[in-house]
Scaffold this active site. Sequence first.
Site, PDB file in Angstrom:
ATOM      1  N   ASP A 139      20.438  26.218 -18.953  1.00 36.19           N
ATOM      2  CA  ASP A 139      20.694  26.249 -20.369  1.00 36.19           C
ATOM      3  C   ASP A 139      21.963  25.321 -20.760  1.00 36.19           C
ATOM      4  OD1 ASP A 139      20.888  27.686 -22.967  1.00 36.19           O
ATOM      5  OD2 ASP A 139      22.716  28.743 -22.061  1.00 36.19           O
ATOM      6  N   PHE A 149      21.597  39.207 -37.929  1.00 39.65           N
ATOM      7  CA  PHE A 149      20.646  38.187 -37.272  1.00 39.65           C
ATOM      8  C   PHE A 149      20.154  38.840 -35.777  1.00 39.65           C
ATOM      9  CE2 PHE A 149      21.099  35.107 -33.638  1.00 39.65           C
ATOM     10  CZ  PHE A 149      20.581  33.827 -34.095  1.00 39.65           C
ATOM     11  N   THR A 160      24.371  25.817 -24.030  1.00 40.07           N
ATOM     12  CA  THR A 160      25.587  26.393 -24.789  1.00 40.07           C
ATOM     13  C   THR A 160      26.014  27.145 -23.874  1.00 40.07           C
ATOM     14  OG1 THR A 160      24.625  26.222 -26.944  1.00 40.07           O
ATOM     15  CG2 THR A 160      26.468  27.524 -26.588  1.00 40.07           C
ATOM     16  N   GLU A 190      30.542  32.724 -34.824  1.00 39.84           N
ATOM     17  CA  GLU A 190      30.586  33.518 -35.867  1.00 39.84           C
ATOM     18  C   GLU A 190      32.208  33.620 -36.267  1.00 39.84           C
ATOM     19  OE1 GLU A 190      29.133  37.684 -36.068  1.00 39.84           O
ATOM     20  OE2 GLU A 190      28.222  37.064 -38.175  1.00 39.84           O
ATOM     21  N   GLY A 220      17.796  26.053 -27.266  1.00 38.71           N
ATOM     22  CA  GLY A 220      17.065  26.669 -28.511  1.00 38.71           C
ATOM     23  C   GLY A 220      17.616  25.655 -29.310  1.00 38.71           C
ATOM     24  N   ASP A 231      24.227  31.357 -18.934  1.00 38.22           N
ATOM     25  CA  ASP A 231      25.304  32.177 -19.061  1.00 38.22           C
ATOM     26  C   ASP A 231      25.231  33.312 -19.851  1.00 38.22           C
ATOM     27  OD1 ASP A 231      25.314  30.413 -21.179  1.00 38.22           O
ATOM     28  OD2 ASP A 231      27.344  31.014 -21.748  1.00 38.22           O
TER      29      ASP A 231
END
Length: 1063
Positions: A354, A486, A356, A445, A616, A701
Amino acid sequence: MHVIYDNAIKTSKYNIFTFLPLNLFEQFQRLANAYFLFLLCLQSIPEVSSLPWYTTVVPLVLVLSMTMAKDGSDDMSFYRIENLTDFIIYGVSLSLSLSLLLLCLSLLLQADLLLLSSSEPLNLVYIETAELDGETNLKVKQALTVTGKLEDSVEKLANFNGEVRCEPPNNRLDKFTGTLTLKGETYSLDNERILLRGCTLRNTQWCFGLVIFGGPDTKLMQNCGRTTFKRTSIDRLMNVLVLSIFGFLMIMCLILAIGNGIWEYQEGSKFAAFLPKGVNAPFSAFLTFWSYVIILNTVVPISLYVSVEIIRLGNSFYINWDRKMYYPKNDTPAEARTTTLNEELGQIKYIFSDKTGTLTQNVMTFNKCSINGKAYGEKTEKVDFSWNNLADPKFCFHDNSLVEVVREGNPEVQAFFRLLSLCHTVMPEEKKEGELYYQAQSPDEGALVTAARNFGFVFRSRTPESITVVEMGELVTYELLAVLDFNNVRKRMSVIVRSPEGKLTLYCKGADTIIFERLNPSCSNLTEFAGEGLRTLALAYKDIDPEYMEDWKLRHHVANTAMDEREEKLDALYEEIEKGLLLLGSTAVEDKLQDGVPQTIEQLSKADIKIWVLTGDKQETAENIGYSCNMLREEMNEVFIVSANTSEEAFALEKDMEIELLRTACMCQTVICCRVTPLQKAQVVELVKKYKQAVTLAIGDGANDVSMIKAAHIGVGISGQEGMQAVLSSDYSFAQFRYLQRLLLVHGRWSYLRMCKFLRYFFYKNFTFTFVHFWYGFFCGFSAQTVFDEWFITLFNLVYTALPVLSLSLFDQDVNDWWSFQYPQLYTPGQLNQYFSKRAFVYTVLHSGYSSLVLFFIPWAAMYDTVRDDGKEIVDYQSFALLAQTCLLIAVSIQLGLDTHYWTAMNQFFLWGSLSVYFAVIFTMYSNGMFLTLTSSFPFIGTARNSLNQPNVWLTMLLTSVLCVLPVVAYRFLRILLWPTINDKKIHKLLLFPHSRRTSTRRSGYAFSHAQGYGDLVTSGKFLRRTPKSRPALFSQTDSPLAQTQPQFYRTISEREEPPLSP
């Protein structure tokens, strides 16, 4: 108060009555254990048994006892947990199906509850879900307003009369569908109203809940099913070899049985007069077959499985104890969460990572933004926020012009930050006046809301029906009508609010591609930010007609209270209203690389490990990260992009196109897959596993990496900012990506090397031991007489050779960890299965065959028709047996010494100690006292003292040892001279040339992540490269020394075909 029902659960397998029979039943399902039980039954038949019962019982009981102790200890821990957590639910009976619970601070919940009321304002409760998902940050749950009015009044609670309809018990921790009917009104119930078993109540004095599920029906217990058991490639090979060994054993027994039949037919008739029933050659051959099944049983490795588990456990402790994989900032050590996959770490060919939080720190900061077509954040001066009393002092931004336009009252800029202060699911906490703390579901966020706070739009508080914001010093309260939350499918969130003036507005933020589908693109800076590696969000809004809103709210209520297809109905409504949006601008969030990521990737690449990044993020962001991590380099001129421009290409993981996708990817040196969903990550891993037949490792993670981690042969979880879901699903875990190189290049390589050495040596000594019996059969009339003393047969594997081989398997290393890092190419033999394979096994058997010939025929020739020095006694069978077994033990001990690269005090102690124990045992067991005590069990009286004082016995031992060792030494010398492996070359090189350190380039790396928020909670109840024009340094990387080195350029070393590493 009275008992409603039993909430007990059972996770332990045994009780005091079932432990012994059930555990034995499970153990005898293992083929080797069942085989030795069968041998024990054979030994009870006098006509067949050629060995006393204890030669089989002692090793079998020892193996069963060790395994039984381990299983009992594990099950006892489950039993203790049951005693701690099981309880009887007490409460106020409302009906036959309902019961209420009063929960207090720090109480561990033991049932799934519908939250009714709490001691906190707005009926909030704070819970810790570490027992569910490993996350220690507090989560917020909120009761319906209608049930919150019950408060802590026993009278009101006793009169509570409602009907709950919900889904049946299931294992979905993140989803709950139900409705509450109360006084003719129907209210939607979702996961934000439910407190699950395993949660702990925090910062909340009390709350009342209605029991929904108890005992085994709770979601926690529904998740306690069996997980997929991962087996290593060596395990799978071992199963094949054990079956082959059984077949080989049957062939040897058949040969000896046929020999017995021929001998009885030709020679046995001469002794028929002395036998009461004469000679029956076929029946004698039949009995001899089973007698040799007993004698040659050592070829079947009964102690192999126990020894393997001990070795794996020891190597797991090395990982747990490794201080160089300990992250002091978070007090997080490395953890081997399984003990069955250590050697597989030394065979990894593909790594799927992954981005991030795995390659990056996942600590988000508001870096740049674009408002009404103008970009901000590209200046160097730092903004002074002292004019804002509610500003976060930790926030940093570099562009004073943005503050100026905000304070001037620019409507577009103020609308931009108003959106950021309203469109989110952050929960505020104000411990002191003006000291705001935001609890956000994701770091990005929190960064966006903090940015709005510092620019004068301070999110202050919220209720289920409103949001309060301080706009440029003025307190403004907006009525919150709906939150369109979301999720990973929508990739956006929206809020619908009514301003104090009565104006209805929908504010939306989300992934740029998703937002652009709902408006005409008007901000060219968006792609520009992404090209710099900044993960971008688009912000948009629309005004809503009040009449349409009333109709939409009615349809929303119907969908939100539906029991079937609720999510699909809500998504259709969200899609309907989120159209015709007007673009406000975009945000760019920065996420720095972790320390040592480029160097780690480079080291693993040198070890010929293919690294694929599955993210992503959009293409431009993934491209920049590729350069930052040294996966893409400037000298790569043939960087190309495979994008889905047609509907067929978009489904490249479908069966008809997956092979073409894999073929294209495998031709590339670097693969970065962008815009992939969690399911597609797992599909990519499965694709490589299916067609490449290579060992894979997945590292991540977050919860979106769980499917990928479970799909790979080995899953590694990083304990970062996104919780502990990945860690809980992983086989190994640590805090930083850079520790992966130590896990593989050091611990993985050592574990694989040690396990392969153990297996080769274990089979060598057992086959050598068995083959000596086989040759002796041709000299004893195939009578199934043993060549060794019965006690030596019993203790050979359990005492004399057990600890030395374990010390080899736990402490040996060909090079230390420093050289393992300097020469990552030393890792490649594991990927090619060079140390242990079917071919290596055959060579080991051939080596054992040669050694057994030497160990039998040299002592036999030396003792044949020989007398003692004084001429008094002729050498007998017992003297020959003592000489043969002593030669065998010395020869296998020398072979162990040749296989040992790294000598420690433990190796020396166990090796010399085992030989000393052997001589102590034979002098004791062959003494007069033991013979007089148990004559039948100790018949070798005086053999040791009569044989070992003869010079020719010691010369024979020396000769057999030299003849056994000489071919091994000669082969290894010639192999290194004529066919050196890459390991031989590197080890030779490191002895000749000093080490020189080189340096590495730097490149920035950013990312963006988002997780599903508190949307339902707050409303409820009221590869990859386009040639860049320039690639400026976007930020100064961390000041770790690891980040200051330059890349090490390397070339691939071609190797000639190498012979197997056998003797």
